[in-house]
Design an enzyme around this catalytic site. Sequence first.
Site, PDB file in Angstrom:
ATOM      1  N   LYS A 120     -20.496  -0.480 -48.795  1.00  0.00           N
ATOM      2  CA  LYS A 120     -19.113  -0.109 -48.528  1.00  0.00           C
ATOM      3  C   LYS A 120     -18.931   0.434 -47.107  1.00  0.00           C
ATOM      4  O   LYS A 120     -17.841   0.355 -46.547  1.00  0.00           O
ATOM      5  CB  LYS A 120     -18.639   0.949 -49.525  1.00  0.00           C
ATOM      6  CG  LYS A 120     -18.753   0.566 -50.988  1.00  0.00           C
ATOM      7  CD  LYS A 120     -17.836  -0.581 -51.365  1.00  0.00           C
ATOM      8  CE  LYS A 120     -17.656  -0.739 -52.861  1.00  0.00           C
ATOM      9  NZ  LYS A 120     -18.872  -1.159 -53.575  1.00  0.00           N
TER      10      LYS A 120
HETATM   11  C1  LIG Z   1     -19.052  -2.130 -54.522  1.00  0.00           C
HETATM   12  C2  LIG Z   1     -20.423  -2.554 -54.812  1.00  0.00           C
HETATM   13  C3  LIG Z   1     -20.691  -3.823 -55.343  1.00  0.00           C
HETATM   14  C4  LIG Z   1     -19.591  -4.793 -55.737  1.00  0.00           C
HETATM   15  O1  LIG Z   1     -18.898  -5.302 -54.629  1.00  0.00           O
HETATM   16  P1  LIG Z   1     -17.458  -5.985 -54.808  1.00  0.00           P
HETATM   17  O2  LIG Z   1     -16.979  -6.240 -53.450  1.00  0.00           O
HETATM   18  O3  LIG Z   1     -16.616  -4.971 -55.536  1.00  0.00           O
HETATM   19  O4  LIG Z   1     -17.649  -7.203 -55.620  1.00  0.00           O
HETATM   20  C5  LIG Z   1     -22.005  -4.180 -55.533  1.00  0.00           C
HETATM   21  N1  LIG Z   1     -23.023  -3.319 -55.244  1.00  0.00           N
HETATM   22  C6  LIG Z   1     -22.793  -2.091 -54.744  1.00  0.00           C
HETATM   23  C7  LIG Z   1     -23.946  -1.196 -54.477  1.00  0.00           C
HETATM   24  C8  LIG Z   1     -21.498  -1.674 -54.492  1.00  0.00           C
HETATM   25  O5  LIG Z   1     -21.281  -0.448 -53.992  1.00  0.00           O
END
Ligand SMILES: *Cc1c(COP(=O)(O)O)cnc(C)c1O
Length: 496
Positions: free
Chosen positions: A112
């Site tokens: 993120k």
């Molecule tokens: C948010 C997240 C995901 C999923 O990603 P999306 O964009 O919501 O599909 C997968 N792994 C981790 C560690 C995340 O923080």
Amino acid sequence: MLYTSTRDKSIKVSSSEAIAHGISAEGGLFVPESIPQITMDDIVRLSKLDYIGRAKEILSLYLTDFTAEEIDACVRGAYEEGFSSEKVAPLHTLTKGTEILELWKGPTCAFKDMALQLLPHLLTVASSKSTPDKEIVILVATSGDTGKAALEGFKDVKNTRILVFYPNDGVSPMQKLQMTTQEGSNVGVCAIEGNFDDAQSGVKKIFTDKAVAAKLEEKGMMFSSANSINWGRLVPQIVYYVSAYCDMLEKGAINAGDEINVVVPTGNFGNILAAYYAKEMGVPVKKLICASNANNVLTDFLKTGNYNRVRDFYTTISPSMDILISSNLERLLFLLSDMDDALVREWMGSLSKDGSYRVNDEVFAKLTTLFDAGCCDDEGTKACIAKTFSENAYLCDTHTAVAVSVYDDYKAVTGDETPTVIASTANPFKFGKAVLDAVRPGMSDGMDEFDMVLGLKVETGEDCPPQLANLKGKTPRFTGCCKKEDMEQVVFDMLK
Ligand SMILES: *Cc1c(COP(=O)(O)O)cnc(C)c1O
């Protein structure tokens, strides 16, 4: 470049407006009207640049109302410091032909950060253009990682406030501690009784409530979103897929023009949608492989064309993917139906009313050409962590392991040997207990979170990032937990 809404094609806004507002007033998501193109010559040229140089070029194709100076300042502000890898999003060769794209070198150790280190800069510029004099209130629903990354990105950013809601029993102890100890004068954190979908629908409801918006207006404030419904979250993610292709070229893993597969551990469908955009821009991607945990609503959807969220919800060891309503799928459906806003409205209406919808044959045919999908439960996830560690000397987190496992299955079934990039979305120490249980079953019994971190360090020889290790002994600032119905009240209490 103008942006339109998935639920009303007559809407046309600039990228600044799309980013400042986060979501369109009628509930649709903003998408660019067309997808900018890059040639293989462009990609070869980009491969000679560093991550910041690549990001500036890609972003300038989408954010056409930002000046070159503004984009430069935003990108430098995001990626020049704060990432522990000079390459920002480096590749790690797992086996010949399989590259792990490590997206967790940022301040909160999850992918993120790739978007949320940039979004506050984009939003500050965007709101100065399209909504000057307004204080922006960022509301976030998080399955764990977004909350911390958004808090870290927005803390003490002028003219913004940020309030994060997370499901009380749906995040790892480390994730909870990361959020509840957050510093900054403009931040707030509150748990809710419920799961991520409850948090997300609660936030969406507050967002689109006209009375709430009017109350905010009186205070000189407006809402925006740091969830991946905001285009400003998605556009930074397109960059690293282009960059990964560049790095594969640079290290000689492929030749210019060769196809690659991309595997993405998926929750809200933002990360894999960014990969789709990269493909449509001109990066030669053969298959987009969507990996899910036991909450395999997307696996079923991509295999049948029927989206049905009416099913059991599982709390898993890959909590950031415990999602049954993948918001960004709406953007894909809009694009694949040739921007048919009426169809999207119909499907989304049926999703909120009956919990399901079925796409038409035309869209389904496109889906099956573009995507493959698979899922992996907690046992499979742990087995994959153990196997990847013992066979490839690589320690991956639970989310990444879901992707590695689904990719192994894909290869076994298809025999497809195309060079592949697997998106790795979190540092393994962020999910210490599950990872330790996988590599040394039984060892975590009776241990607290930080004993486990130590155990994992000793057992694997890997280092725990300081920003996680330093949480030990910190006292939480935010201990509140509210009911779903009370979220609006919590928001206004914070804004007092
Ligand atoms: C948010 C997240 C995901 C999923 O990603 P999306 O964009 O919501 O599909 C997968 N792994 C981790 C560690 C995340 O923080």
